[in-house]
Design a protein around this motif. Structure first.
Motif, short mmCIF file in Angstrom:
data_model
loop_
_atom_site.label_atom_id
_atom_site.label_comp_id
_atom_site.label_asym_id
_atom_site.label_seq_id
_atom_site.Cartn_x
_atom_site.Cartn_y
_atom_site.Cartn_z
N GLN A 8 0.84 -1.21 0.00
CA GLN A 8 0.00 0.00 0.00
C GLN A 8 0.87 1.26 0.00
N ALA A 9 1.92 1.24 0.82
CA ALA A 9 2.79 2.42 0.93
C ALA A 9 3.38 2.78 -0.43
N ILE A 10 3.78 1.76 -1.19
CA ILE A 10 4.38 2.00 -2.51
C ILE A 10 3.30 2.47 -3.49
N SER A 11 2.20 1.75 -3.49
CA SER A 11 1.14 2.01 -4.46
C SER A 11 0.52 3.41 -4.29
N ALA A 12 0.38 3.84 -3.03
CA ALA A 12 -0.39 5.08 -2.75
C ALA A 12 0.49 6.31 -2.58
N HIS A 13 1.80 6.19 -2.82
CA HIS A 13 2.66 7.32 -2.41
C HIS A 13 2.48 8.58 -3.26
N GLY B 167 -2.05 9.26 -2.71
CA GLY B 167 -2.74 8.98 -1.46
C GLY B 167 -3.94 8.11 -1.77
N GLU B 168 -4.58 7.58 -0.76
CA GLU B 168 -5.84 6.84 -0.93
C GLU B 168 -6.50 6.75 0.44
N LYS B 169 -7.74 6.30 0.47
CA LYS B 169 -8.37 6.24 1.79
C LYS B 169 -7.84 5.03 2.57
N ASP B 170 -7.97 5.10 3.89
CA ASP B 170 -7.52 4.02 4.78
C ASP B 170 -6.02 3.73 4.69
N MET B 171 -5.22 4.76 4.59
CA MET B 171 -3.77 4.54 4.58
C MET B 171 -3.29 4.20 5.99
N GLY B 172 -2.43 3.18 6.07
CA GLY B 172 -1.85 2.80 7.35
C GLY B 172 -0.68 3.71 7.70
N VAL B 173 -0.11 3.48 8.88
CA VAL B 173 1.00 4.33 9.34
C VAL B 173 2.18 4.25 8.38
#
Ligand SMILES: [Fe+2]
Ligand SMILES: [Fe+2]
Length: 187
Positions: A107-112, A115-121
Motif C-alpha cells: 500500500q505504501a508504494i502504491s499510494a505514495h 494517497g488513498e483512503k484508509d492509509m496505514g501508518v
C-alpha cells in the motif's frame, strides 16, 4: 527480508538516474527515522522506501503497457498522466515477481503519489518522507519537516493539503484516490 532489501538496493543502483538514487536514499533515511519514532518495522519501511520510485523513470508508453499487462485500473487521468501509474506498478511488480505479500508495504508504494483512503501508518510515513527528504526544496518544506517527527496525522494532513493546493493552483484534476483520501482526512 534482508535479502529482498539488498536485491532492491541493487535494482535502484543499476536502473535509476543519480538524481533519483539520491532522492530514494533521502526517502530511506527519513522514513527509517520516522519508523522508529512511530513504532513501525524498520525493514518493511526500508523496503517500501527503496521500491517506491523504482518505476518512476520508465517512459509513459512503457508504464501504460505494463499496467495493462498487470491488469491495473487505467482511468482517463492515468491515460493522460501515465506517471501516476509508477507507484501502483512498482507495488504490483513487488507482489507478483518478488512474492512480497505484506499489504502495508504494498500500500505504501502504491499510494505514495495520490494517497488513498484508509492509509496505514507505514503508507503515511512513505508519503511524508517522499515530500520532506533532504533533497526536496520548495516553499513550506521546512514547516512540513518540523511537523513530521511529532504528530504523524497532522504531518500527513499538512502534506496532503500541500499537494491538493498545488494541483488546484495549477488547475490540474484531482485523482479520485486523492479526493477520497482528503475527504477521509477532513471528516
Ligand atoms: Fe514517486
Ligand atoms: Fe519519490
Amino acid at each position: 527480508m534482508k535479502q529482498m532489501i539488498e536485491t532492491w538496493e541493487d535494482i535502484v543502483r543499476n536502473t535509476l538516474s543519480p538524481f533519483r538514487q539520491a532522492h530514494t536514499q533521502g526517502v530511506v533515511e527519513v522514513a527509517m527515522k520516522m519508523a522508529s519514532a512511530f513504532g513501525q518495522d524498520g525493514q518493511s519501511v526500508h523496503l517500501a522506501a527503496l521500491v517506491h520510485d523504482a518505476m518512476r523513470e520508465k517512459d509513459p508508453d512503457v508504464l501504460l503497457l505494463m499496467a495493462e499487462e498487470y491488469g491495473l485500473m487505467i482511468g482517463s487521468l492515468e491515460k493522460k498522466y501515465p506517471i501516476l501509474l509508477h507507484g501502483p506498478l512498482a507495488a504490483a511488480k513487488l507482489r507478483r515477481e518478488y512474492g512480497v505479500t505484506d499489504e502495508s508495504v504494498l500500500q505504501a508504494i502504491s499510494a505514495h503519489t495520490t494517497g488513498e483512503k484508509d492509509m496505514g501508518v507505514l503508507a503515511k510515513i512513505i508519503y511524508i518522507a517522499d515530500m520532506i527528504e533532504k533533497n526536496r526544496d520548495y516553499p513550506g518544506v521546512e514547516r512540513l519537516r518540523k511537523l513530521s517527527y511529532n504528530n504523524i496525522e497532522l504531518a500527513f494532513g499538512a502534506c496532503l493539503k500541500h499537494n491538493v493546493h498545488h494541483l488546484i493552483e495549477r488547475e490540474r484534476k484531482l485523482h479520485r484516490d486523492t479526493v477520497e483520501c482528503w475527504n477521509q482526512f477532513a471528516d
